[in-house]
Scaffold this motif. Structure first.
Motif, PDB file in Angstrom:
ATOM      1  N   GLY A   2      73.927  17.188  62.474  1.00 43.75           N
ATOM      2  CA  GLY A   2      74.586  18.041  63.452  1.00 43.75           C
ATOM      3  C   GLY A   2      75.285  19.198  62.779  1.00 43.75           C
ATOM      4  N   THR A   3      74.588  19.979  62.005  1.00 46.94           N
ATOM      5  CA  THR A   3      75.169  21.104  61.300  1.00 46.94           C
ATOM      6  C   THR A   3      75.392  22.260  62.241  1.00 46.94           C
ATOM      7  OG1 THR A   3      73.014  21.973  60.730  1.00 46.94           O
ATOM      8  CG2 THR A   3      73.977  20.422  59.188  1.00 46.94           C
ATOM      9  N   LYS A   4      76.130  23.241  61.728  1.00 46.29           N
ATOM     10  CA  LYS A   4      76.443  24.401  62.559  1.00 46.29           C
ATOM     11  C   LYS A   4      75.194  25.166  62.954  1.00 46.29           C
ATOM     12  CE  LYS A   4      79.405  28.489  62.623  1.00 46.29           C
ATOM     13  NZ  LYS A   4      80.383  29.296  61.864  1.00 46.29           N
ATOM     14  N   THR A   5      74.241  25.279  62.040  1.00 46.99           N
ATOM     15  CA  THR A   5      73.031  26.030  62.358  1.00 46.99           C
ATOM     16  C   THR A   5      72.088  25.238  63.245  1.00 46.99           C
ATOM     17  OG1 THR A   5      71.998  25.258  60.331  1.00 46.99           O
ATOM     18  CG2 THR A   5      73.111  27.384  60.249  1.00 46.99           C
ATOM     19  N   GLY A   6      72.096  23.905  63.125  1.00 49.69           N
ATOM     20  CA  GLY A   6      71.218  23.086  63.961  1.00 49.69           C
ATOM     21  C   GLY A   6      69.824  22.994  63.373  1.00 49.69           C
ATOM     22  N   LEU A   7      69.153  21.894  63.675  1.00 49.35           N
ATOM     23  CA  LEU A   7      67.818  21.673  63.121  1.00 49.35           C
ATOM     24  C   LEU A   7      66.792  22.644  63.662  1.00 49.35           C
ATOM     25  CD1 LEU A   7      67.288  17.833  62.834  1.00 49.35           C
ATOM     26  CD2 LEU A   7      67.471  19.501  61.018  1.00 49.35           C
ATOM     27  N   TRP A   8      67.063  23.275  64.802  1.00 48.44           N
ATOM     28  CA  TRP A   8      66.067  24.189  65.343  1.00 48.44           C
ATOM     29  C   TRP A   8      65.892  25.411  64.440  1.00 48.44           C
ATOM     30  CZ3 TRP A   8      67.149  29.203  67.025  1.00 48.44           C
ATOM     31  CH2 TRP A   8      68.507  29.527  67.139  1.00 48.44           C
ATOM     32  N   ARG A   9      66.829  25.637  63.536  1.00 47.27           N
ATOM     33  CA  ARG A   9      66.653  26.707  62.555  1.00 47.27           C
ATOM     34  C   ARG A   9      66.164  26.162  61.217  1.00 47.27           C
ATOM     35  NH1 ARG A   9      72.242  30.177  63.608  1.00 47.27           N
ATOM     36  NH2 ARG A   9      71.762  30.801  65.729  1.00 47.27           N
ATOM     37  N   GLY A  10      65.776  24.890  61.170  1.00 46.73           N
ATOM     38  CA  GLY A  10      65.349  24.277  59.934  1.00 46.73           C
ATOM     39  C   GLY A  10      63.966  24.724  59.513  1.00 46.73           C
ATOM     40  N   ARG A  11      63.606  24.318  58.306  1.00 47.69           N
ATOM     41  CA  ARG A  11      62.361  24.771  57.697  1.00 47.69           C
ATOM     42  C   ARG A  11      61.138  24.339  58.500  1.00 47.69           C
ATOM     43  NH1 ARG A  11      59.117  22.537  53.555  1.00 47.69           N
ATOM     44  NH2 ARG A  11      58.124  24.102  52.216  1.00 47.69           N
ATOM     45  N   ASP A  12      61.096  23.074  58.934  1.00 48.20           N
ATOM     46  CA  ASP A  12      59.944  22.586  59.683  1.00 48.20           C
ATOM     47  C   ASP A  12      59.764  23.356  60.991  1.00 48.20           C
ATOM     48  OD1 ASP A  12      59.406  20.814  57.716  1.00 48.20           O
ATOM     49  OD2 ASP A  12      60.010  19.027  58.819  1.00 48.20           O
ATOM     50  N   TYR A  13      60.882  23.610  61.665  1.00 52.17           N
ATOM     51  CA  TYR A  13      60.805  24.355  62.928  1.00 52.17           C
ATOM     52  C   TYR A  13      60.268  25.764  62.688  1.00 52.17           C
ATOM     53  CZ  TYR A  13      62.274  26.778  67.170  1.00 52.17           C
ATOM     54  OH  TYR A  13      62.290  27.532  68.313  1.00 52.17           O
ATOM     55  N   ARG A  14      60.768  26.428  61.665  1.00 51.51           N
ATOM     56  CA  ARG A  14      60.317  27.801  61.382  1.00 51.51           C
ATOM     57  C   ARG A  14      58.839  27.830  61.008  1.00 51.51           C
ATOM     58  NH1 ARG A  14      65.154  27.935  58.386  1.00 51.51           N
ATOM     59  NH2 ARG A  14      63.966  27.990  56.430  1.00 51.51           N
ATOM     60  N   LEU A  15      58.416  26.857  60.198  1.00 53.27           N
ATOM     61  CA  LEU A  15      57.003  26.795  59.825  1.00 53.27           C
ATOM     62  C   LEU A  15      56.123  26.540  61.039  1.00 53.27           C
ATOM     63  CD1 LEU A  15      57.244  24.717  56.531  1.00 53.27           C
ATOM     64  CD2 LEU A  15      56.487  27.097  56.715  1.00 53.27           C
ATOM     65  N   GLN A  16      56.571  25.637  61.904  1.00 50.74           N
ATOM     66  CA  GLN A  16      55.765  25.333  63.078  1.00 50.74           C
ATOM     67  C   GLN A  16      55.708  26.510  64.035  1.00 50.74           C
ATOM     68  OE1 GLN A  16      56.827  21.660  64.975  1.00 50.74           O
ATOM     69  NE2 GLN A  16      54.951  21.572  66.179  1.00 50.74           N
ATOM     70  N   LEU A  17      56.828  27.198  64.221  1.00 52.74           N
ATOM     71  CA  LEU A  17      56.843  28.376  65.092  1.00 52.74           C
ATOM     72  C   LEU A  17      55.931  29.467  64.532  1.00 52.74           C
ATOM     73  CD1 LEU A  17      57.929  30.047  67.434  1.00 52.74           C
ATOM     74  CD2 LEU A  17      59.915  30.623  66.027  1.00 52.74           C
ATOM     75  N   ALA A  18      56.018  29.717  63.232  1.00 52.78           N
ATOM     76  CA  ALA A  18      55.172  30.750  62.628  1.00 52.78           C
ATOM     77  C   ALA A  18      53.695  30.399  62.768  1.00 52.78           C
ATOM     78  CB  ALA A  18      55.544  30.927  61.160  1.00 52.78           C
ATOM     79  N   GLY A  19      53.351  29.136  62.478  1.00 50.31           N
ATOM     80  CA  GLY A  19      51.953  28.729  62.587  1.00 50.31           C
ATOM     81  C   GLY A  19      51.441  28.814  64.011  1.00 50.31           C
TER      82      GLY A  19
END
Length: 409
Positions: A2-19
């Motif tokens: 539960g970090t301030k940035t949240g997992l939706w800004r995490g590496r896996d999310y960014r990779l999946q969104l880009a792909g």
């Protein structure tokens, strides 16, 4: 977690969104190239329809098996394998177009391979996306994800037309194959999930998935609603809309305006849902889905082009309000190790009748008349939505309160 940035800004999310954005750019351009490749080779409208159907049938037939596989294996590797199959299929399609040797049965085979890949990629993608976002940031993450996909779809369709005109359909199909390779490469960089569950028999795992699906009345009732909405949406809007535009408006030009407004509405709806967090997820999502009846009603009433464009814009907004709330509900309520099978049952139920809706729309309009058929479709969409909204399980389902962790992780 539960970090301030949240997992939706995490590496896996960014990779999946880009792909996903990259592959949708290619996939949205490909239908334009496919149609003109067939026509340029001397094929007919029937050939275009056969090739399109060849891509749909394997997806429908193998969705459930794809869900089982995606719940068994690391989902990012399932996505990599599916993208490789799609890349081979589209590259082969491009090769026969470049060599001017395209035959309908070959194109049907390539489309079938791509459809088979979709049957495995879709459940794996949805399951991986659910795991990539923190529950507290889920709505915002899903809204941004869908906004990116909708923007890519609009840009891809426009780019496809331009590139086919400038370089020919083979180049666009080759580009589509390249986007699948790039998306697959990005997926290899995701965090390995490991094997999610012990292997059991295929039938046993399907039964387990069915019990999870059928045991939630809110789930199967909304899927039943969308079986009606998608069948009539595809049939009445996608098939009869161009016919109505040809009869009462300025044909293809005005139909293009309507479709553009629908796409713009989906982008606006996604941006809106970045900010909104309704407490009653389905009680706000199901009425939004009812807005899909507006364009068919406007066509049935022989409305002017500005009214039709406004109806399509509002319908597009409604689609995204529902979709984000629906994805948030699934993220909150479905156990992660069963999600891909649930996604497969959901896709099969929601879209299984869409081909039948498209096939029967024209004959229904010939028999009943265009306006009467459009009014019937409008009434059915509204009735299905009202019926689902009357269920207490749907009305009372609430967003879970913010918490520091996810009990299913």
């Amino acid at each position: 977690m539960g970090t301030k940035t949240g997992l939706w800004r995490g590496r896996d999310y960014r990779l999946q969104l880009a792909g996903a954005v990259i592959s949708v750019l290619g996939s949205s351009a490909a239908p334009v190239a496919t149609a003109f490749a067939i026509l340029d080779a001397g094929g007919s409208g029937t050939a275009v329809g056969l090739v399109s159907a060849s891509g749909v049938v394997p997806a429908v037939l193998f969705f459930l098996i794809g869900g089982v596989v995606a719940d068994r294996l690391p989902r990012h590797l399932v996505i990599v394998a599916a993208n490789l199959v799609s890349a081979v299929a589209q590259a082969s399609f491009a090769l026969v177009v470049f060599t001017h040797s395209a035959r309908v049965w070959e194109l049907m085979l390539f489309a079938a391979l791509n459809g088979l890949a979709i049957a495995f990629r879709m459940p794996a993608t949805e399951g991986l996306l659910m795991r990539s976002v923190d529950p507290e940031q889920a709505s915002k993450a899903f809204a941004l994800f869908r906004t990116g996909l909708n923007g890519a779809q609009v840009a891809g369709a426009a780019l496809g037309g331009l590139l086919v005109s400038a370089f020919g359909p083979g180049s666009v199909l080759a580009l589509d194959a390249a986007t699948f390779l790039i998306a697959g490469g990005l997926s290899t960089r995701m965090r390995a999930e490991g094997r999610l569950r012990k292997r059991a028999g295929l039938v046993a795992e399907l039964r387990e998935g069915w019990r999870e699906f059928a045991g939630r009345r809110w789930l199967w009732s909304v899927v039943a609603q969308f079986a009606v909405v998608n069948a009539l949406g595809v049939g009445a809007f996608a098939v009869l809309g161009p016919l109505a535009a040809d009869r009462h408006l300025d044909g293809a030009r005005d139909w293009g305006f309507v479709l553009s407004c629908d796409a713009a509405g989906m982008i606006l709806g996604g941006l809106l849902m970045v900010r909104l967090r309704p407490r009653r997820l389905l009680a706000s999502g199901v009425p939004a889905a009812m807005l899909l009846a507006l364009p068919t009603a406007a066509f049935a009433a022989d409305a002017s082009l500005p009214v039709l464009c406004a109806a399509a814009l509002i319908a597009g907004i409604g689609v995204e309000i529902f979709s984000v709330n629906w994805m948030t509900t699934l993220r909150q309520e479905i156990p992660h190790d069963k999600f891909s099978r649930i996604a497969a049952f959901e896709a099969l139920g929601s879209f299984g009748l869409a081909p039948a809706g498209a096939a029967t729309a024209g004959p229904a309009a010939d028999r009943l008349g265009l306006e009467r058929t459009l009014w019937c479709a409008t009434g059915a969409i509204v009735a299905a939505s009202v019926l689902v909204l009357s269920l207490p399980d749907v009305r009372k389902l609430r967003r879970a309160p913010a918490a520091g962790g996810d009990p299913r992780r």
